[in-house]
Design a protein around this motif. Structure first.
Motif, PDB file in Angstrom:
ATOM      1  N   LEU A 163     -20.025 -11.294   3.640  1.00  0.00           N
ATOM      2  CA  LEU A 163     -20.843 -10.082   3.596  1.00  0.00           C
ATOM      3  C   LEU A 163     -19.889  -8.917   3.472  1.00  0.00           C
ATOM      4  CD1 LEU A 163     -23.346 -10.886   6.458  1.00  0.00           C
ATOM      5  CD2 LEU A 163     -24.011 -10.241   4.138  1.00  0.00           C
ATOM      6  N   VAL A 165     -19.536  -4.947   3.419  1.00  0.00           N
ATOM      7  CA  VAL A 165     -20.227  -3.701   3.728  1.00  0.00           C
ATOM      8  C   VAL A 165     -19.459  -2.547   3.090  1.00  0.00           C
ATOM      9  CG1 VAL A 165     -21.176  -2.253   5.553  1.00  0.00           C
ATOM     10  CG2 VAL A 165     -20.877  -4.702   5.956  1.00  0.00           C
ATOM     11  N   ILE A 169     -24.598  -3.264   0.751  1.00  0.00           N
ATOM     12  CA  ILE A 169     -24.089  -4.497   1.357  1.00  0.00           C
ATOM     13  C   ILE A 169     -24.180  -5.601   0.311  1.00  0.00           C
ATOM     14  CG2 ILE A 169     -24.482  -6.297   3.109  1.00  0.00           C
ATOM     15  CD1 ILE A 169     -25.274  -4.165   5.059  1.00  0.00           C
ATOM     16  N   GLY A 191     -27.683  -8.115   0.945  1.00  0.00           N
ATOM     17  CA  GLY A 191     -28.018  -6.782   1.461  1.00  0.00           C
ATOM     18  C   GLY A 191     -29.524  -6.583   1.556  1.00  0.00           C
ATOM     19  N   GLU A 211     -29.409  -3.691   4.301  1.00  0.00           N
ATOM     20  CA  GLU A 211     -28.636  -2.600   3.684  1.00  0.00           C
ATOM     21  C   GLU A 211     -29.139  -1.219   4.136  1.00  0.00           C
ATOM     22  OE1 GLU A 211     -27.207  -2.916  -0.549  1.00  0.00           O
ATOM     23  OE2 GLU A 211     -28.444  -1.137  -0.845  1.00  0.00           O
ATOM     24  N   SER A 214     -27.429  -0.973   7.855  1.00  0.00           N
ATOM     25  CA  SER A 214     -26.037  -1.241   8.239  1.00  0.00           C
ATOM     26  C   SER A 214     -25.001  -0.883   7.178  1.00  0.00           C
ATOM     27  CB  SER A 214     -25.885  -2.736   8.582  1.00  0.00           C
ATOM     28  OG  SER A 214     -26.996  -3.215   9.293  1.00  0.00           O
ATOM     29  N   SER A 215     -25.431  -0.403   6.023  1.00  0.00           N
ATOM     30  CA  SER A 215     -24.481  -0.085   4.946  1.00  0.00           C
ATOM     31  C   SER A 215     -23.835   1.277   5.173  1.00  0.00           C
ATOM     32  CB  SER A 215     -25.232  -0.049   3.614  1.00  0.00           C
ATOM     33  OG  SER A 215     -26.168   1.011   3.636  1.00  0.00           O
ATOM     34  N   ALA A 268     -27.319  -0.705  13.736  1.00  0.00           N
ATOM     35  CA  ALA A 268     -26.698  -1.298  12.542  1.00  0.00           C
ATOM     36  C   ALA A 268     -26.205  -2.715  12.850  1.00  0.00           C
ATOM     37  CB  ALA A 268     -25.548  -0.414  12.071  1.00  0.00           C
ATOM     38  N   LEU A 272     -27.578  -6.232  11.179  1.00  0.00           N
ATOM     39  CA  LEU A 272     -26.655  -7.148  10.505  1.00  0.00           C
ATOM     40  C   LEU A 272     -26.653  -8.507  11.219  1.00  0.00           C
ATOM     41  CD1 LEU A 272     -24.707  -7.198   8.117  1.00  0.00           C
ATOM     42  CD2 LEU A 272     -22.856  -6.584   9.681  1.00  0.00           C
ATOM     43  N   LEU A 290     -16.868 -11.187   7.389  1.00  0.00           N
ATOM     44  CA  LEU A 290     -17.317  -9.804   7.226  1.00  0.00           C
ATOM     45  C   LEU A 290     -16.193  -8.986   6.602  1.00  0.00           C
ATOM     46  CD1 LEU A 290     -19.008  -9.231  10.733  1.00  0.00           C
ATOM     47  CD2 LEU A 290     -20.101  -9.997   8.604  1.00  0.00           C
ATOM     48  N   ALA A 295     -16.538  -3.530   8.872  1.00  0.00           N
ATOM     49  CA  ALA A 295     -16.604  -4.872   9.479  1.00  0.00           C
ATOM     50  C   ALA A 295     -16.038  -4.939  10.906  1.00  0.00           C
ATOM     51  CB  ALA A 295     -15.929  -5.892   8.564  1.00  0.00           C
ATOM     52  N   TYR A 298     -18.474  -3.854  13.475  1.00  0.00           N
ATOM     53  CA  TYR A 298     -19.718  -4.601  13.577  1.00  0.00           C
ATOM     54  C   TYR A 298     -19.554  -5.977  14.213  1.00  0.00           C
ATOM     55  CZ  TYR A 298     -22.146  -1.348  10.357  1.00  0.00           C
ATOM     56  OH  TYR A 298     -22.743  -0.261   9.768  1.00  0.00           O
TER      57      TYR A 298
END
Ligand code: BMX
Ligand code: MG
Ligand code: CA
Ligand code: ZN
Length: 344
Positions: A163, A165, A169, A191, A211, A214-215, A268, A272, A290, A295, A298
């Motif tokens: 993934l 970001v 995403i 995303g 997305e 969390s983007s 976020a 995710l 990630l 990343a 998160y």
């Protein structure tokens, strides 16, 4: 002028016992030109077979098709002259781009609003005819997975998911050692996994996609809201004269104890984490990697959500990792070229 004279190859005198490995005597570094076209930046790099980024340039992604193609070609031409200076032999061009991509045709089929005027675009024909090099194209999340597989934490893993970001995403799924493209090249648009029945509007036209929580653009949207309400800046977080508010400021503010900013980052992470739970239950990968600058902020939150929300058997075995690659998508784009062009 693209009609550059063919570069000379410098060949060591053959040594007695290694005559057959004549290719290894070429002094030039076998390399690829790699492109990563995202919602914010357009990057071009020269990448060696070993995955070293020998040269990199970055510009803001132009908003129209024509400006984007013009800039891309100009950057590629500049990179080919840089390659001559660096004694790199360019084997081809690998393009990582947002949007659904048909890699067999080198076509971008469709894009969300993150990239306007980027649907039904043949990238291969114009780029290869202008640069006189073979061109490969794939989606950026897919490329990031290939980059991890060849140079990063996906090495040796048969089933893993990446993934990435960034502005949006991106996602890439490797199953049985192969990228999953799906029936219409729309697989691994991770995303746009729904994590809410409503939720914020997404650039894809839907709402409640991961997305949209969390983007980079999602954090920026929240950062701007807080800033407009005078609730973003705390001691230690500064905005320079004319500087735009971004997701970075929300992260900084959260780290410095701004409760509202902490809440944004928590949400976020929750979104995710829920998306990752869905992936564990769909694909059962051994690793989730990630990528991107967000990343590291998160990863703990995602792990915590998995422990709380995933099936115990899925949660117990999964490894959630942060990429250690500087540019997974660029490296993946290069790897397509290097794998293909040196296959013997
Ligand atoms: C969007 C979508 C994906 C892409 C992702 C990450 C488009 C143009 N983009 O979800 O295909 O993988 O963004 O892209 O449809 P980035 O802009 O963050 O690099
Ligand atoms: Mg990107
Ligand atoms: Ca993808
Ligand atoms: Zn969406």
């Amino acid at each position: 002028d693209l009609e550059k004279p063919i570069q000379k190859s410098f060949i060591f005198p053959p040594m007695k016992d290694t005559v057959s490995q004549d290719i290894d005597h070429i002094l030039e570094t076998q390399s690829a030109l790699a492109v990563d076209l995202g919602g914010t930046n357009l990057r071009v790099a020269i990448i060696s077979q070993q995955g070293e980024i020998l040269h990199k340039m970055s510009e803001l992604t132009p908003v129209t098709y024509e400006q984007r193609m013009d800039l891309l070609v100009r950057m590629l031409v500049e990179a080919t002259s840089k390659a001559v200076e660096l004694s790199c032999r360019i084997l081809g061009i690998g393009i990582s781009t947002g949007g659904r991509v048909n890699p067999h045709e080198g076509m971008v089929l469709h894009s969300t609003k993150i990239l306007e005027e980027w649907s039904s675009i043949d990238l291969r024909t114009p780029i290869s005819s202008k640069l006189h090099l073979p061109v490969w194209v794939d989606n950026d999340g897919n490329c990031a997975a290939l980059g991890e597989k060849k140079f990063g934490k996906g090495k040796g893993s048969e089933d893993f998911i990446t993934l990435i970001v960034g502005t949006g995403i991106g996602g890439g799924i490797v199953l049985n050692n192969e990228l999953v493209h799906g029936a219409n090249f729309c697989a691994a648009e991770l995303g746009h996994i729904s994590v809410s029945m409503d939720g914020p509007d997404c650039m894809c036209g839907s709402s409640g996609c991961v997305e949209s929580y969390s983007s980079g653009i999602a954090l920026q949207r929240e950062a701007k809201k807080l800033h407009d309400a005078d609730e973003l800046l705390v001691p230690g977080v500064h905005l320079r004269e004319g500087e735009e508010v971004t997701g970075k400021h929300v992260i900084q503010a959260a780290q410095l104890g701004n409760k509202k900013a902490e809440k944004v980052v928590e949400t976020a992470c929750e979104a995710l984490g829920l998306a990752v739970c869905s992936l564990l239950h769909t694909v059962n990968p051994s690793h989730i990697i990630l990528c991107g600058h967000l990343a590291p902020h998160y990863v703990d939150g995602v792990r915590e959500v998995i422990q709380r929300r995933a099936l115990p058997s899925a949660a117990s075995s999964i490894q959630i990792m942060v990429s250690d690659l500087e540019e997974p998508a660029l490296l993946g784009a290069a790897s397509i070229v290097l794998e293909y062009a040196t296959r013997r």
